[in-house]
Design an enzyme around this catalytic site. Structure first.
Site, PDB file in Angstrom:
ATOM      1  N   LYS A 105       0.865  -1.351   0.012  1.00 38.28           N
ATOM      2  CA  LYS A 105      -0.013   0.000   0.053  1.00 38.28           C
ATOM      3  C   LYS A 105       0.734   1.187  -0.056  1.00 38.28           C
ATOM      4  O   LYS A 105       2.108   1.111   0.528  1.00 38.28           O
ATOM      5  CB  LYS A 105      -0.850   0.253   1.309  1.00 38.28           C
ATOM      6  CG  LYS A 105      -2.143   1.046   1.134  1.00 38.28           C
ATOM      7  CD  LYS A 105      -3.221   0.270   0.338  1.00 38.28           C
ATOM      8  CE  LYS A 105      -4.536   0.995   0.279  1.00 38.28           C
ATOM      9  NZ  LYS A 105      -5.541  -0.100   0.170  1.00 38.28           N
ATOM     10  N   GLY A 219     -18.193   7.882  -1.659  1.00 32.76           N
ATOM     11  CA  GLY A 219     -17.313   7.908  -2.716  1.00 32.76           C
ATOM     12  C   GLY A 219     -17.668   6.996  -3.861  1.00 32.76           C
ATOM     13  O   GLY A 219     -18.589   6.524  -4.153  1.00 32.76           O
TER      14      GLY A 219
HETATM   15  N1  GLU Z   1      -7.362   0.225  -3.266  1.00 32.81           N
HETATM   16  C1  GLU Z   1      -8.257  -0.877  -3.395  1.00 32.81           C
HETATM   17  C2  GLU Z   1      -8.276  -1.974  -2.202  1.00 32.81           C
HETATM   18  O1  GLU Z   1      -8.099  -1.355  -1.289  1.00 32.81           O
HETATM   19  C3  GLU Z   1      -7.674  -1.500  -4.539  1.00 32.81           C
HETATM   20  C4  GLU Z   1      -6.455  -2.205  -4.793  1.00 32.81           C
HETATM   21  C5  GLU Z   1      -5.985  -2.396  -6.042  1.00 32.81           C
HETATM   22  O2  GLU Z   1      -6.704  -2.649  -7.141  1.00 32.81           O
HETATM   23  O3  GLU Z   1      -4.915  -2.871  -6.325  1.00 32.81           O
HETATM   24  O4  GLU Z   1      -8.512  -2.994  -2.263  1.00 32.81           O
END
Ligand code: GLU
Length: 430
Positions: A105, A219
């Site tokens: 992340k 959102g």
């Molecule tokens: N941010 C999204 C999540 O927390 C998508 C992550 C992604 O597509 O790599 O799952």
């Protein structure tokens, strides 16, 4: 007692599940901390000529099953503890839906709403330059998250391709359709969660027409989910955004709310300007103004937290009236609240399963980027549904067999899959 942070809360759940699975000390160690923590300071020139600096992070939790995968969020609360927890959840999320990725992340700690579009583009490009050596289509594949959009993904891909002098459509996912995106990616998180709700009510022989839903957050995920559920006949009784929300036992039309949100910037915009509300109009429409805290305690059948983490806590878990909670947000429920909800028989479909539709279609986008193919919307939906329902089945089985909550079961399924990969790679000797 040590301060509770998103990461300590994650560890509480992880430790409980690792104990149930009887992991050895060596195995536990492999899961307990991220493999890499990268930190940088991003400096940009503001429109007024001054300089601004923001802390930025990329945490790579685990890559036993494939390249690291996870979004980048722009938010004032995106500190290292939060990004670590979210990276860990990504590793478990990709494992629970069984796609060949690890988990990571990113975050930039700032308020994007205070920046102009030009400044935002500078931050996005600077982020990629800061972490250029540790990301890439086979190494770590970023994506959108809170406050980051397809447009931002396009700037980031462009920066990566410029810096590496390459053509790299598979470098990042969640891109616009005009620049390597996948059909269905924008609605994927909500669509995945919607498939789970459909399955849940089918199995319980429930009728959507008789079910009331409250959604916190308007959102991408929250708003899209509101539309899906409304169209399927569910009654949306409450909606909110960061400024508060509205409640109507008779039901709210999300199309109307979307229109007013676009016009006024707020979900309650049709009735209120800031905290001043048109009481007469509200009365006429049978609508009440509510806070985000009140929304969670509203009388409904399904509660969907789709905003930020740490909102369902030991303070309000006893007051929740919903029978089912679907976590479209990451980390909305604390471990203490989890215990209370479990005792009260409230079923929680945990984040790593509930919102995995987003990363699943990211995987399809990555596959398309690598192969040069373009999937149809039908193919995306069909594959997404299959993957979500398979994951749900695996979690349900684990929950029933081992008498675990769905959260513990989802963690257990994921940990076992990651461990299997680690064993196959020779990282764990036993
Ligand atoms: N941010 C999204 C999540 O927390 C998508 C992550 C992604 O597509 O790599 O799952």
């Amino acid at each position: 007692m040590p301060r509770s942070t998103p990461y300590t809360r994650f560890r509480t759940t992880l430790d409980a599940v690792m104990k149930k699975l009887n992991l050895s000390a060596a195995e536990k160690k492999l899961f307990s901390e991220p493999q890499h923590i990268h930190k940088a300071e991003i400096t940009i020139k503001r429109d007024d000529g001054s300089k601004a600096a923001f802390p930025a992070f990329r945490v790579q939790f685990n890559n036993a099953r494939g390249p690291y995968k996870g979004g980048i969020r722009f938010h004032p609360a995106a500190d290292i503890e939060e990004v670590k927890a979210l990276a860990a959840l990504m590793a478990l999320k990709t494992a629970v839906v069984n796609i060949p990725f690890g988990g990571s992340k990113g975050g930039v700690q700032m308020n994007p709403k205070e920046l102009s579009r030009r400044e935002l583009q500078e931050v996005s490009r600077a982020y990629i330059r800061a972490f250029l050596k540790v990301v890439g289509p086979d190494i770590d594949v970023p994506a959108p998250d809170v406050n980051t959009t397809p447009e931002i993904m396009a700037w980031m891909r462009d920066e990566f391709e410029k810096q590496t002098k390459s053509y790299s459509p598979a470098f990042i996912t969640g891109k616009p359709l005009s620049y390597g995106g996948s059909l269905g990616r924008d609605t994927a998180t909500a669509r995945g969660g919607f498939y789970l709700i459909q399955e849940l009510i089918d199995r319980a022989a429930l009728d959507p027409q008789e079910l009331k839903v409250a959604i916190q957050g308007f959102g991408n995920a929250g708003a899209t989910m509101a539309h899906f559920l409304h169209n399927a006949g569910f009654t949306i009784v409450a909606l909110s955004d960061s400024q508060g929300g509205i409640y109507s036992p008779e039901g709210i039309d999300p199309v109307r709310v979307e229109k007013y949100k676009r016009k006024t910037g707020a979900v309650a915009g049709e009735y209120c300007t800031g905290s001043v509300c048109d009481i007469k109009k509200m009365k006429m429409d049978g609508v009440q103004h509510i806070t985000n805290e009140e929304l969670l305690e509203i009388s409904c059948d399904i509660l969907i937290p789709a905003a930020l983490d740490n909102v369902i806590t030991e303070k309000n878990a006893r007051k929740i009236k919903a029978k089912h909670i679907l976590e479209l947000a990451n980390g909305p429920t604390t471990p203490e609240a989890d215990q209370i909800l479990e005792k009260r028989g409230i079923q929680v479909i945990p984040d790593i399963l509930a919102n995995a539709g987003g990363v699943t279609v990211s995987y399809f986008e990555w596959v398309q980027g690598r192969s040069g193919e373009q999937w149809t919307a039908d193919r995306v939906d069909h594959e997404l549904k299959r993957i979500m329902l398979d994951a749900y089945k695996a979690v349900r089985r684990q929950a029933y067999r081992e008498k675990m909550s769905y959260r513990h079961a989802a963690f257990a399924v994921s940990i076992k899959r990651i461990l299997d990969a680690m064993r196959a790679r020779g990282w764990v000797i036993s």
